[in-house]
Design a protein around this motif. Structure first.
Motif, short mmCIF file in Angstrom:
data_model
loop_
_atom_site.label_atom_id
_atom_site.label_comp_id
_atom_site.label_asym_id
_atom_site.label_seq_id
_atom_site.Cartn_x
_atom_site.Cartn_y
_atom_site.Cartn_z
N LYS A 1 29.28 33.92 41.32
CA LYS A 1 28.67 34.84 42.29
C LYS A 1 29.13 34.50 43.70
N MET B 1 32.69 35.65 44.10
CA MET B 1 32.77 37.10 44.28
C MET B 1 32.35 37.49 45.70
N TRP C 1 31.84 43.47 44.76
CA TRP C 1 30.44 43.42 45.18
C TRP C 1 29.52 43.92 44.07
N ARG D 1 29.21 41.31 41.19
CA ARG D 1 28.99 39.91 41.58
C ARG D 1 27.96 39.19 40.71
#
Length: 132
Positions: A12, A15, A67, A70
Motif C-alpha cells: 500500500k 502504491m 490509487w 492501493r
C-alpha cells in the motif's frame, strides 16, 4: 489497520508513493508542457507539445489506476498484471533516464524510477503471503 498484514501495508505504501511520483509528473506534463519541455531543451510547440501532454495524461491515468488498487492484495495471480505493468513502466523509463542522464534532475528521476522498478519487480515475482 484492521485485517492488513505487514506485506499489505508495504505494498500500500509502495502504491501511494508511486501515485505521488506519477501524478506529480502527470500534472507537470499535462498542464505545464511548454515549461517542462523548455527546461529540458525540447520543442515547446507542435508535435513535441502534443507528445508531452499525451504523456502527462497517461501518467495521470496510471496514477489513478494505482490509487484505485492501493488496498488490493498485490502480487500473486490477481495483482500480477498491475505489478508487471508498473515494473515494466518504471524499469524501462528508469533505463531511458539513465541513458539520457545529463543533469542532476534526470539522475534523480532515473534513481527514483529504478527504485520503483525494482520494488514492483520484487512484488510481482514473490508470493504475497510469504513471510520471512
Amino acid at each position: 489497520m484492521h485485517g492488513m498484514t505487514k506485506s499489505d501495508m508495504k505494498t500500500k505504501i509502495l502504491m501511494i508513493l508511486s501515485v505521488a511520483y506519477l501524478s506529480t509528473q502527470g500534472v507537470l506534463f499535462t498542464f505545464l508542457p511548454q515549461e517542462v519541455n523548455a527546461h529540458f531543451g525540447q520543442s515547446t510547440a507542435g508535435v513535441g507539445l502534443l507528445i508531452s501532454q499525451t504523456l502527462g495524461a497517461a501518467l495521470l491515468a496510471f496514477a489513478l489506476l494505482n490509487w484505485m488498487t492501493r488496498s488490493n492484495i498485490l502480487g500473486g495471480i490477481y495483482g500480477k498484471p498491475l505489478m508487471m505493468a508498473n515494473f515494466l513502466f518504471f524499469f524501462a523509463s528508469g533505463m531511458s533516464y539513465l541513458k539520457a542522464a545529463d543533469s542532476p534532475v534526470v539522475w534523480v528521476m532515473a534513481a527514483i524510477s529504478m527504485a520503483f522498478g525494482f520494488s514492483f519487480g520484487y512484488v510481482a515475482f514473490t508470493h504475497p503471503f510469504k513471510t520471512s
